[in-house]
Design an enzyme around this catalytic site. Structure first.
Site, PDB file in Angstrom:
ATOM      1  N   CYS A  72       0.828  -1.208   0.000  1.00 27.78           N
ATOM      2  CA  CYS A  72       0.000   0.000   0.000  1.00 27.78           C
ATOM      3  C   CYS A  72       0.862   1.258   0.000  1.00 27.78           C
ATOM      4  O   CYS A  72       0.666   2.166  -0.809  1.00 27.78           O
ATOM      5  CB  CYS A  72      -0.919  -0.019   1.216  1.00 27.78           C
ATOM      6  SG  CYS A  72      -1.968   1.426   1.288  1.00 27.78           S
ATOM      7  N   CYS A  80      -1.616   1.768  -2.932  1.00 31.49           N
ATOM      8  CA  CYS A  80      -2.582   2.859  -2.732  1.00 31.49           C
ATOM      9  C   CYS A  80      -1.969   4.251  -2.759  1.00 31.49           C
ATOM     10  O   CYS A  80      -2.477   5.150  -3.440  1.00 31.49           O
ATOM     11  CB  CYS A  80      -3.283   2.722  -1.377  1.00 31.49           C
ATOM     12  SG  CYS A  80      -3.298   1.099  -0.622  1.00 31.49           S
ATOM     13  N   LYS A 121      -0.113   5.367  -6.041  1.00 29.73           N
ATOM     14  CA  LYS A 121      -1.182   5.364  -7.050  1.00 29.73           C
ATOM     15  C   LYS A 121      -2.038   6.618  -6.946  1.00 29.73           C
ATOM     16  O   LYS A 121      -2.295   7.315  -7.922  1.00 29.73           O
ATOM     17  CB  LYS A 121      -2.018   4.092  -6.862  1.00 29.73           C
ATOM     18  CG  LYS A 121      -3.162   3.853  -7.794  1.00 29.73           C
ATOM     19  CD  LYS A 121      -4.513   4.330  -7.301  1.00 29.73           C
ATOM     20  CE  LYS A 121      -4.968   3.966  -5.946  1.00 29.73           C
ATOM     21  NZ  LYS A 121      -5.688   2.723  -5.790  1.00 29.73           N
ATOM     22  N   GLU A 173      -7.822   2.138 -12.846  1.00 30.90           N
ATOM     23  CA  GLU A 173      -7.127   3.288 -12.232  1.00 30.90           C
ATOM     24  C   GLU A 173      -5.908   3.681 -13.072  1.00 30.90           C
ATOM     25  O   GLU A 173      -5.686   4.870 -13.344  1.00 30.90           O
ATOM     26  CB  GLU A 173      -6.700   2.937 -10.803  1.00 30.90           C
ATOM     27  CG  GLU A 173      -7.880   2.855  -9.845  1.00 30.90           C
ATOM     28  CD  GLU A 173      -7.507   2.409  -8.432  1.00 30.90           C
ATOM     29  OE1 GLU A 173      -8.315   2.608  -7.530  1.00 30.90           O
ATOM     30  OE2 GLU A 173      -6.404   1.853  -8.222  1.00 30.90           O
ATOM     31  N   GLU A 212     -26.042  15.812  -1.952  1.00 28.50           N
ATOM     32  CA  GLU A 212     -27.410  16.031  -1.464  1.00 28.50           C
ATOM     33  C   GLU A 212     -28.397  15.118  -2.193  1.00 28.50           C
ATOM     34  O   GLU A 212     -29.470  14.808  -1.696  1.00 28.50           O
ATOM     35  CB  GLU A 212     -27.827  17.494  -1.568  1.00 28.50           C
ATOM     36  CG  GLU A 212     -27.971  18.028  -2.968  1.00 28.50           C
ATOM     37  CD  GLU A 212     -28.287  19.532  -2.973  1.00 28.50           C
ATOM     38  OE1 GLU A 212     -29.271  19.928  -2.346  1.00 28.50           O
ATOM     39  OE2 GLU A 212     -27.534  20.300  -3.605  1.00 28.50           O
ATOM     40  N   TYR A 227      -9.938  -3.090 -10.501  1.00 26.07           N
ATOM     41  CA  TYR A 227      -9.803  -1.684 -10.126  1.00 26.07           C
ATOM     42  C   TYR A 227      -8.417  -1.123 -10.434  1.00 26.07           C
ATOM     43  O   TYR A 227      -8.283   0.039 -10.826  1.00 26.07           O
ATOM     44  CB  TYR A 227     -10.236  -1.449  -8.669  1.00 26.07           C
ATOM     45  CG  TYR A 227      -9.223  -1.839  -7.608  1.00 26.07           C
ATOM     46  CD1 TYR A 227      -8.330  -0.901  -7.110  1.00 26.07           C
ATOM     47  CD2 TYR A 227      -9.168  -3.124  -7.087  1.00 26.07           C
ATOM     48  CE1 TYR A 227      -7.408  -1.240  -6.136  1.00 26.07           C
ATOM     49  CE2 TYR A 227      -8.261  -3.470  -6.120  1.00 26.07           C
ATOM     50  CZ  TYR A 227      -7.380  -2.526  -5.643  1.00 26.07           C
ATOM     51  OH  TYR A 227      -6.463  -2.864  -4.683  1.00 26.07           O
ATOM     52  N   HIS A 245     -26.522  21.883   0.611  1.00 25.11           N
ATOM     53  CA  HIS A 245     -26.769  22.484  -0.695  1.00 25.11           C
ATOM     54  C   HIS A 245     -25.790  23.615  -0.969  1.00 25.11           C
ATOM     55  O   HIS A 245     -25.505  24.387  -0.064  1.00 25.11           O
ATOM     56  CB  HIS A 245     -28.207  23.032  -0.720  1.00 25.11           C
ATOM     57  CG  HIS A 245     -28.598  23.556  -2.048  1.00 25.11           C
ATOM     58  ND1 HIS A 245     -28.836  22.729  -3.119  1.00 25.11           N
ATOM     59  CD2 HIS A 245     -28.778  24.825  -2.483  1.00 25.11           C
ATOM     60  CE1 HIS A 245     -29.155  23.468  -4.173  1.00 25.11           C
ATOM     61  NE2 HIS A 245     -29.123  24.740  -3.815  1.00 25.11           N
TER      62      HIS A 245
HETATM   63  C1  LIG Z   1      -1.385  -0.781  -7.449  1.00 27.30           C
HETATM   64  C2  LIG Z   1      -2.173  -1.083  -6.204  1.00 27.30           C
HETATM   65  C3  LIG Z   1      -3.075  -0.152  -5.728  1.00 27.30           C
HETATM   66  C4  LIG Z   1      -3.809  -0.401  -4.575  1.00 27.30           C
HETATM   67  N1  LIG Z   1      -4.686   0.543  -4.146  1.00 27.30           N
HETATM   68  C5  LIG Z   1      -5.411   0.328  -3.024  1.00 27.30           C
HETATM   69  C6  LIG Z   1      -6.306   1.323  -2.538  1.00 27.30           C
HETATM   70  O1  LIG Z   1      -6.478   2.381  -3.146  1.00 27.30           O
HETATM   71  N2  LIG Z   1      -6.968   1.074  -1.387  1.00 27.30           N
HETATM   72  C7  LIG Z   1      -6.807  -0.096  -0.683  1.00 27.30           C
HETATM   73  O2  LIG Z   1      -7.430  -0.271   0.368  1.00 27.30           O
HETATM   74  N3  LIG Z   1      -5.962  -1.064  -1.126  1.00 27.30           N
HETATM   75  C8  LIG Z   1      -5.262  -0.873  -2.275  1.00 27.30           C
HETATM   76  N4  LIG Z   1      -4.388  -1.837  -2.711  1.00 27.30           N
HETATM   77  C9  LIG Z   1      -4.314  -3.125  -1.969  1.00 27.30           C
HETATM   78  C10 LIG Z   1      -3.424  -2.987  -0.737  1.00 27.30           C
HETATM   79  O3  LIG Z   1      -2.155  -2.533  -1.129  1.00 27.30           O
HETATM   80  C11 LIG Z   1      -3.324  -4.332  -0.045  1.00 27.30           C
HETATM   81  O4  LIG Z   1      -4.621  -4.817   0.226  1.00 27.30           O
HETATM   82  C12 LIG Z   1      -2.554  -4.247   1.271  1.00 27.30           C
HETATM   83  O5  LIG Z   1      -1.271  -3.730   1.062  1.00 27.30           O
HETATM   84  C13 LIG Z   1      -2.488  -5.621   1.919  1.00 27.30           C
HETATM   85  O6  LIG Z   1      -1.701  -5.575   3.073  1.00 27.30           O
HETATM   86  P1  LIG Z   1      -0.909  -6.870   3.563  1.00 27.30           P
HETATM   87  O7  LIG Z   1      -0.358  -6.541   4.905  1.00 27.30           O
HETATM   88  O8  LIG Z   1      -1.759  -8.053   3.415  1.00 27.30           O
HETATM   89  O9  LIG Z   1       0.244  -7.069   2.496  1.00 27.30           O
HETATM   90  P2  LIG Z   1       1.323  -6.072   1.907  1.00 27.30           P
HETATM   91  O10 LIG Z   1       1.034  -4.666   2.218  1.00 27.30           O
HETATM   92  O11 LIG Z   1       1.472  -6.475   0.487  1.00 27.30           O
HETATM   93  O12 LIG Z   1       2.650  -6.447   2.692  1.00 27.30           O
HETATM   94  C14 LIG Z   1       3.286  -7.678   2.545  1.00 27.30           C
HETATM   95  C15 LIG Z   1       4.769  -7.475   2.806  1.00 27.30           C
HETATM   96  O13 LIG Z   1       5.383  -8.719   2.999  1.00 27.30           O
HETATM   97  C16 LIG Z   1       6.656  -8.704   2.389  1.00 27.30           C
HETATM   98  N5  LIG Z   1       7.021 -10.105   2.184  1.00 27.30           N
HETATM   99  C17 LIG Z   1       6.408 -10.996   1.360  1.00 27.30           C
HETATM  100  N6  LIG Z   1       6.967 -12.225   1.518  1.00 27.30           N
HETATM  101  C18 LIG Z   1       7.932 -12.092   2.440  1.00 27.30           C
HETATM  102  C19 LIG Z   1       8.847 -13.030   3.035  1.00 27.30           C
HETATM  103  N7  LIG Z   1       8.831 -14.323   2.723  1.00 27.30           N
HETATM  104  N8  LIG Z   1       9.718 -12.556   3.946  1.00 27.30           N
HETATM  105  C20 LIG Z   1       9.734 -11.243   4.292  1.00 27.30           C
HETATM  106  N9  LIG Z   1       8.896 -10.332   3.777  1.00 27.30           N
HETATM  107  C21 LIG Z   1       7.999 -10.759   2.863  1.00 27.30           C
HETATM  108  C22 LIG Z   1       6.438  -7.907   1.124  1.00 27.30           C
HETATM  109  O14 LIG Z   1       7.647  -7.386   0.627  1.00 27.30           O
HETATM  110  C23 LIG Z   1       5.489  -6.822   1.626  1.00 27.30           C
HETATM  111  O15 LIG Z   1       6.174  -5.688   2.078  1.00 27.30           O
HETATM  112  C24 LIG Z   1      -3.623  -1.617  -3.861  1.00 27.30           C
HETATM  113  C25 LIG Z   1      -2.701  -2.558  -4.326  1.00 27.30           C
HETATM  114  C26 LIG Z   1      -1.982  -2.297  -5.480  1.00 27.30           C
HETATM  115  C27 LIG Z   1      -1.006  -3.320  -5.979  1.00 27.30           C
END
Ligand SMILES: Cc1cc2nc3c(=O)[nH]c(=O)nc-3n(C[C@H](O)[C@H](O)[C@H](O)COP(=O)(O)OP(=O)(O)OC[C@H]3O[C@@H](n4cnc5c(N)ncnc54)[C@H](O)[C@@H]3O)c2cc1C
Length: 463
Positions: free
Chosen positions: A45, A50, A53, A186, A445, A182, A440
């Site tokens: 994110c 997010c 983006k 976007e 509204e 989405y 308004h």
């Molecule tokens: C282009 C894009 C736009 C988005 N826009 C939105 C938005 O506008 N609003 C919204 O709500 N959501 C949005 N999302 C979705 C949002 O980013 C995810 O839902 C959110 O980040 C999920 O959080 P998470 O903690 O599950 O995983 P992540 O935030 O993906 O974190 C996972 C982390 O784990 C690390 N990792 C993975 N495997 C390992 C490993 N084996 N060892 C150590 N580290 C590891 C990765 O490097 C990463 O940093 C968007 C996603 C993308 C790709």
């Protein structure tokens, strides 16, 4: 000091939205916590989702703002755009946020380990980058998701995903974004707004599957009005290098010249090579980790939150699941996250805000529903002259008068739906919407002044 014989009370794999929240809250409840991150603290994110983006969406909207200004008396000299300024300013902001995340983890007493981590057994994690093992009483998997690419496609190596889109050396003159979700709409809006000739290619019948049909159709129309070419029912058959760019061969027989191809065809849970099989953690069809309502896997001391569980792949949900995990496991206060009502936005152009059931879902769930619908030109466009429609739709369960869905496409609808989300979560009725005094003049509204039930034109004609 861990209270157990393990190195840590909790080891978190992945410092993204869910992992960071879980780590900090668990530490605040007294647990000894470490988090491993293989790329950058902050996760998708903050680093490549997010946040960057949305900054790009802002950048891409100025072009219409300059055009719209003319109707209000402004003469704006021909505007020019410098991609490298935007990209580098965005990078600075992401670095700043990354530092804040690191600082917050440090201040919470969480140890950050810059390494990939994989499971070795139910209590042992192998730190790949450091070549050593650590042990933990509880393990939380929060590894997120990865962008899908069509590996079998000839020329697939020429295509990028959203990861690379944030770091392009230069912008192409033409782009094809593949996908109908989405992220795809976007980025099509971003590229188009930045002056790139944009094509969106989607294999299905209509973009934004899973969203209310009126949103899907309206966005499709509005994107085309903005000169984005939307091709549905077709896929790439080959991407071929050609001079400075590429020739994209499509299944409908067309061959398109383009400078860039971006895949946004979905994201899969990031579980490959994580050692889940070694430990016996159950996964689903897409590789998602199967968890119960407390985010617990089939292995008693191992939990998973966020995109890796493929429940609702959004940052606020990952954060909630992370917080609920910490409450449940380290504060003796079991909390299950309710995934039933999720207000969310799509930062397409125009923007979408949506909460609750689509019309199709509501028809399946309730014996009778009422629809209220309004399509209009936003006040600003009376003078700007822009031919852009705003659409608002409220879905009501007739029996209880409860608003079970609300869908908006138009400027600021992401902001609107956050507030409407409160009402819908509280179970507000249509009568309570109507009781609310209108603000308004606003577009919002309309949400409290829709009196007439919408009747399908074919039914009206039959009257
Ligand atoms: C282009 C894009 C736009 C988005 N826009 C939105 C938005 O506008 N609003 C919204 O709500 N959501 C949005 N999302 C979705 C949002 O980013 C995810 O839902 C959110 O980040 C999920 O959080 P998470 O903690 O599950 O995983 P992540 O935030 O993906 O974190 C996972 C982390 O784990 C690390 N990792 C993975 N495997 C390992 C490993 N084996 N060892 C150590 N580290 C590891 C990765 O490097 C990463 O940093 C968007 C996603 C993308 C790709």
């Amino acid at each position: 000091m861990s209270e157990t014989n393990f190195d840590y009370d909790l080891f978190v794999i992945g410092a993204g939205s869910g992992g960071v929240r879980a780590a900090r809250m668990s530490a605040s409840h007294g647990a000894k916590v470490a988090v491993a991150e293989e790329y950058r603290v902050g996760g998708t994110c903050v680093i490549r989702g997010c946040v960057p983006k949305k900054l790009f969406v802002y950048a891409s909207q100025f072009h219409e703002e300059f055009e719209d200004a003319a109707g209000f008396g402004w003469t704006v000299p021909k505007a020019t755009f410098d991609w490298t300024v935007l990209r580098d300013n965005k990078d600075k902001e992401i670095d700043r946020l990354n530092q804040i995340y690191i600082r917050n983890l440090n201040n919470s007493g969480v140890e950050i380990i810059d390494s990939r981590a994989v499971l070795k057994d139910a209590h042992t994690v192998h730190l790949v980058g450091e070549g050593r093992d650590v042990t933990a009483d509880k393990i939380l998997i929060a590894t997120g998701a990865t962008a899908n690419v069509d590996e079998s496609l000839k020329g697939r190596e020429h295509a990028i995903t959203s990861n690379e889109a944030f770091h392009l050396d230069e912008l192409p003159k033409k782009v094809i974004v593949a996908g109908g979700g989405y992220i795809s709409v976007e980025f099509a809006g971003i590229f188009n707004g930045l002056g790139i000739e944009t094509t969106l290619l989607y294999r299905g019948e209509e973009i934004l599957r899973g969203f209310d049909d009126d949103l899907r159709v309206t966005l499709h129309e509005e994107m085309e009005k903005k000169s984005i070419r939307v091709i549905t029912g077709s896929v790439f058959t080959e991407i071929e290098k050609s001079g400075d760019g590429y020739k994209a061969h499509l299944s409908n027989g067309e061959v398109l010249d383009t400078g860039l191809v971006m895949f946004a065809i979905g994201r899969d849970p990031n579980t490959k090579g994580l050692g889940l099989e070694t430990v016996g953690i159950k996964t689903g069809r897409k590789g998602e980790i199967i968890v119960d309502q407390y985010s617990q896997t089939n292995i008693e001391n191992i939990y998973a939150v966020g995109d890796v569980t493929d429940r609702a792949n959004l940052t606020p949900i990952a954060i909630r699941e992370g917080a609920a995990f910490a409450e449940t496991v380290f504060n003796n206060n079991p909390q299950a996250v309710d995934h039933s009502i999720i207000p969310t936005a799509v930062f397409s152009q125009p923007e979408i805000g949506t909460v609750g059931l689509t019309e199709e879902q509501a028809r399946a769930e309730y014996s009778e529903i009422d629809i209220y619908k309004s399509k209009f030109r936003a006040m600003k466009h009376t003078l700007s002259g822009r031919n852009e429609q705003t659409m608002m739709k409220i879905i009501v369960d007739t029996a209880t008068d409860k608003v079970v869905g609300c869908h908006i496409i138009g400027p600021h609808s992401g902001e609107m739906i956050q507030a409407i989300g409160i009402a819908v979560t509280m179970g507000a009725t249509k009568a309570q919407f109507d009781m609310t005094v209108a603000v308004h003049p606003t577009a919002a509204e309309e949400l409290v002044t829709m009196k007439e039930k919408w009747v399908a034109p074919e039914l009206k004609a039959a009257d």
